[in-house]
Motif scaffolding. Structure first.
Motif, PDB file in Angstrom:
ATOM      1  N   ILE A  65      69.331 -37.665 -25.552  1.00  0.00           N
ATOM      2  CA  ILE A  65      68.556 -38.806 -25.054  1.00  0.00           C
ATOM      3  C   ILE A  65      67.410 -39.116 -26.010  1.00  0.00           C
ATOM      4  CG2 ILE A  65      67.056 -39.612 -23.184  1.00  0.00           C
ATOM      5  CD1 ILE A  65      68.681 -37.915 -21.271  1.00  0.00           C
ATOM      6  N   ALA A  66      66.734 -38.056 -26.448  1.00  0.00           N
ATOM      7  CA  ALA A  66      65.601 -38.244 -27.353  1.00  0.00           C
ATOM      8  C   ALA A  66      66.063 -38.899 -28.652  1.00  0.00           C
ATOM      9  CB  ALA A  66      64.945 -36.899 -27.640  1.00  0.00           C
ATOM     10  N   LYS A 124      68.596 -40.865 -29.115  1.00  0.00           N
ATOM     11  CA  LYS A 124      68.882 -42.286 -28.886  1.00  0.00           C
ATOM     12  C   LYS A 124      67.593 -43.085 -28.796  1.00  0.00           C
ATOM     13  CE  LYS A 124      73.291 -41.369 -26.775  1.00  0.00           C
ATOM     14  NZ  LYS A 124      73.906 -40.880 -25.558  1.00  0.00           N
ATOM     15  N   LYS A 125      66.599 -42.506 -28.121  1.00  0.00           N
ATOM     16  CA  LYS A 125      65.309 -43.192 -27.993  1.00  0.00           C
ATOM     17  C   LYS A 125      64.666 -43.379 -29.357  1.00  0.00           C
ATOM     18  CE  LYS A 125      63.984 -44.275 -23.805  1.00  0.00           C
ATOM     19  NZ  LYS A 125      63.991 -43.268 -22.723  1.00  0.00           N
ATOM     20  N   ILE A 126      64.655 -42.289 -30.148  1.00  0.00           N
ATOM     21  CA  ILE A 126      63.950 -42.328 -31.426  1.00  0.00           C
ATOM     22  C   ILE A 126      64.647 -43.283 -32.397  1.00  0.00           C
ATOM     23  CG2 ILE A 126      63.292 -40.947 -33.457  1.00  0.00           C
ATOM     24  CD1 ILE A 126      63.063 -38.559 -31.444  1.00  0.00           C
ATOM     25  N   SER A 127      65.978 -43.182 -32.440  1.00  0.00           N
ATOM     26  CA  SER A 127      66.691 -44.014 -33.414  1.00  0.00           C
ATOM     27  C   SER A 127      66.874 -45.436 -32.899  1.00  0.00           C
ATOM     28  CB  SER A 127      68.052 -43.393 -33.731  1.00  0.00           C
ATOM     29  OG  SER A 127      68.843 -43.397 -32.550  1.00  0.00           O
ATOM     30  N   GLY A 128      66.695 -45.645 -31.593  1.00  0.00           N
ATOM     31  CA  GLY A 128      66.868 -46.972 -31.030  1.00  0.00           C
ATOM     32  C   GLY A 128      68.325 -47.401 -30.960  1.00  0.00           C
ATOM     33  N   ASP A 129      69.224 -46.460 -31.246  1.00  0.00           N
ATOM     34  CA  ASP A 129      70.649 -46.773 -31.281  1.00  0.00           C
ATOM     35  C   ASP A 129      71.308 -46.110 -30.081  1.00  0.00           C
ATOM     36  OD1 ASP A 129      73.326 -46.966 -31.686  1.00  0.00           O
ATOM     37  OD2 ASP A 129      73.336 -46.013 -33.670  1.00  0.00           O
ATOM     38  N   ALA A 130      71.788 -46.916 -29.143  1.00  0.00           N
ATOM     39  CA  ALA A 130      72.329 -46.376 -27.908  1.00  0.00           C
ATOM     40  C   ALA A 130      73.610 -45.579 -28.154  1.00  0.00           C
ATOM     41  CB  ALA A 130      72.601 -47.488 -26.909  1.00  0.00           C
TER      42      ALA A 130
END
Lengths: 242, 242, 229
Positions: free
Chosen positions: C82-83, C85-91
């Motif tokens: 989850i982190a 995805k959040k950091i990279s902004g890529d779902a």
């Protein structure tokens, strides 16, 4: 009463006691002195078997300490011992400290033991401290309790291992006073100490030890009058000049 | 965040997911507390033996501690559960596999208990060894036997000294009880994972489990502080300084 | 007692077990290094007089030390993707793989334990040392780096290593997420060949020999270091 013949003891290859021979008669007060590391504490702890020794023989009232068949707890219960660091048991009250061995070793009833304990506390001037714990007492008071604890066993002799050296100077006398009183009452005593005032006052004999040997073993007057060995002269001049 | 998941009907068993959580807590507490009883009693005996001056008593205790401390808990868990029934006599092994009630549960309790015993033993040993040698000498000098010295002098102080480290071992046993999930005990962590797999509410479920572990830690810590205060020796500084 | 035992299975699976051991050792070393680094930062935060620093650090340490390692592993397996995805902004970001997830979980977990060891170590350095450093005109960073931490770490080396041995044993718990560390490898062979007794006893023996030897080396070190002062 206490007889030591040719006692030698080693820690590994290091010899702490070297062929020590002496005796303490009934009613006699013997002071043992000497520089630190000279083996005097070890010697006194051999008397009640706290320190095992490899050579020689010690008898107390004819009973051999080194004999494996000897009932050491029984022998020790007849000899009182007072330690440098008091060694009261911190989790017990003053009374419980004095009661413990009376009940567990001599088989006295708790009531009997407490009565005796309180009488002894009164004698060393500490009646008020009976319900306190050792940690709440001053060093001098703790050592007086320790003496009372040893006396409660009605010992035939008392061993003192540097009883005043852990005390602040102002507390030394309250402990020495109790010891002097004991000596004048005729208690057999063996005392490791540097308190030469005490020795002059009540000792019958003085033993000087150095490097595990008994260098000198003489009557008090003789020892203070004209010490024979150079070492004891040197030692005396050092501790008497301050 | 949606904690209503705990009130949804569970995948199986007829209740809601909250029932699974409660059942998990029950098994966590049961495994931990039963294991602690074993760990404390076996560990105390081993710890005392480790301080013995007799090699025959000391050596087996040392071997025990070294073995149980140097093999990971998970491996020990597998040995109790999978290996032990195979290497004991056939009839006993058959009973362990088929007749014994709750084999996973009892394997986990025994494993965790005997594992933690080695750690308790080390704490008890170091507690006893931190008591000055003079205390033992004082006990012996008044005629107590060695067993009596342990009973009246060393253990009462030793246990007081080790309350803080034993508290931390007690807390560890609750955390370590989660290793029981590897042999199929459905304790709290296992239930949390299971619910998260059925509901995908991982965050909520893990949060609740974590909070329960925090509460256990808090409760135990408060209880042990109270115990420590209750048995504190007046005037004794050694254990008071944190 | 050992009749019917198949010791051959151990020999046949040695290369596979070795791979597992490499994984175990790698995970131990890396999370030890990471744990000590993070633990030092946490310890400095906990010792700071600023509440913004010491409260979160204290909370983190107490939280992690109250939670079972297995639950922490589960937490990070859940949180790390989850982190990312959040950091990279890529779902649809790729995960970082099970090894790195485990590494992060162990590092974060161990940091809490190392923090407490290091905090005690720093506190064992006499206050006079810090005062002397300040009196010489050193700032906080220099006083810590040049005076306090070197002394603290010297005192702590045996305890840090002992914690490393505990960590080495704890890495076996990656079993719960199916990774093939040494214990995982032994377990997989055990299941595949139906040789549970041999494999688990062998694993126990290997762990015992390694940990026993290591802890005796640490004990030696301890004696040497305590003599040096």
């Amino acid at each position: 009463m206490i007889e030591m013949k040719n006692i030698s003891k080693w820690y590994g290859s290091f010899q702490v006691l070297n062929d020590c021979t002496t005796k303490v008669e009934k009613g006699e007060v013997v002071v043992v002195c000497g520089p630190s590391g000279s083996g005097k504490s070890t010697l006194i702890k051999c008397v009640n078997g706290l320190e095992p020794f490899q050579k020689g023989e010690i008898t107390v009232n004819g009973v051999s300490v080194g004999d494996p068949a000897t009932d050491l707890p029984k022998l020790r219960s007849h000899i009182g011992m007072v330690f440098q660091n008091f060694e009261l048991f911190p989790h017990m009250t003053v009374t419980e400290n004095i009661n413990l061995a009376q009940i567990k070793v001599l088989g006295r009833s708790p009531a009997e033991a407490t009565e005796r304990s309180l009488a002894l506390l009164n004698r060393v001037g500490l009646s008020e401290q009976a319900p306190k714990h050792p940690g709440q007492l001053s060093g001098g008071q703790q050592q007086r309790v320790a003496i009372a604890r040893a006396l409660a066993m009605d010992p035939i002799a008392m061993l003192f291992d540097e009883p005043t050296s852990a005390l602040d100077p102002e507390m030394i006398n309250e402990v020495l006073d109790v010891m002097v009183e004991l000596a004048t009452e005729g208690m057999t005593m063996m005392v490791v100490t540097h308190e030469m005032g005490f020795a002059r006052k009540v000792a019958h004999r003085v033993i000087f030890m150095d490097e595990g040997r008994i260098e000198e073993d003489a009557a008090k007057e003789e020892f203070f009058g004209s010490p024979r060995s150079e070492r004891s002269q040197l030692f005396l001049s050092k501790i008497l000049h301050h | 965040m949606d904690f209503s998941v705990f009130f949804q009907p569970a995948f199986s068993g007829g209740g809601i997911y909250l029932d699974w959580v409660l059942s998990g807590i029950k098994w966590t507490l049961l495994v931990s507390i039963l294991a602690w009883i074993i760990a404390f009693s076996v560990g105390s005996v081993l710890g005392v033996l480790r301080t013995s001056h007799l090699t025959v008593l000391r050596a087996p205790a040392t071997v025990y501690v070294e073995i149980f401390r140097n093999v990971p808990l998970l491996v020990q868990m597998f040995i109790w559960y999978f290996v032990l029934p195979e290497i004991v006599p056939k009839s006993v092994g058959m009973w362990m596999k088929q007749g014994m009630p709750l084999p996973e549960f009892w394997s986990a309790v025994l494993c965790l208990g005997f594992y933690t015993a080695s750690r308790v033993a080390e704490q008890v040993r170091s507690g006893i060894q931190s008591i000055p040698k003079g205390q033992t000498e004082a006990g012996l000098a008044m005629g107590l036997t060695r067993v009596q010295v342990y009973r009246h002098v060393l253990l009462p102080m030793g246990y007081r000294i080790v309350i803080p480290p034993l508290t931390s071992e007690f807390l560890t046993i609750f955390k370590n009880s989660s290793v029981a999930l590897t042999i199929g005990v459905l304790e709290l962590t296992a239930q949390a994972r299971q619910i998260s797999e059925y509901t995908f509410r991982t965050f909520e479920v893990f949060t609740v489990a974590t909070v329960v572990y925090l509460l256990i830690t808090l409760t135990v810590t408060v209880a042990m502080r109270a115990l420590e205060k209750k048995v504190r020796v007046p005037g004794y500084i050694g254990s008071a300084g944190k | 007692m050992f009749t019917g035992f198949d010791f051959d299975v151990i020999q046949r699976s040695l290369p596979y077990l070795w791979q597992g051991m490499v994984f175990t050792l790698g995970l131990t070393m890396l999370s030890m290094a990471g744990g000590i680094f993070l633990g030092t930062l946490l310890a400095l935060m906990r010792l700071s007089s600023s509440r913004i620093l010491n409260l979160p650090a204290g909370g983190y340490v107490n939280l992690l030390r109250s939670t079972p390692l297995i639950l922490v592993i589960f937490w990070f397996y859940f949180l790390v993707p989850i982190a990312i995805k959040k950091i990279s902004g890529d779902a649809y970001a790729q995960g970082i793989g099970p090894f790195y997830s485990a590494l992060i979980a162990f590092t974060m977990f161990e940091a809490a334990y190392y923090c407490e060891i290091i905090r005690a170590g720093i506190q064992s350095v006499p206050r006079g040392q810090v005062q002397a450093a300040y009196a010489l005109g050193l700032n906080y960073r220099l006083a810590m780096m040049k005076v306090v931490l070197p002394q603290a770490f010297r005192n702590m080396i045996p305890i840090l290593l002992t914690q490393g041995i505990i960590l080495f044993q704890d890495t076996s718990l990656v079993y719960v997420v199916g990774l093939t560390d040494f214990m995982g490898a032994a377990g997989k062979v055990a299941q595949r060949d139906g040789r549970l007794v041999e494999m688990y006893l062998f694993a126990a023996l290997v762990y015992f020999l390694l940990c026993f030897t290591a802890s005796h080396i640490v004990k030696r070190l301890q004696v040497r270091y305590s003599v040096g002062r």
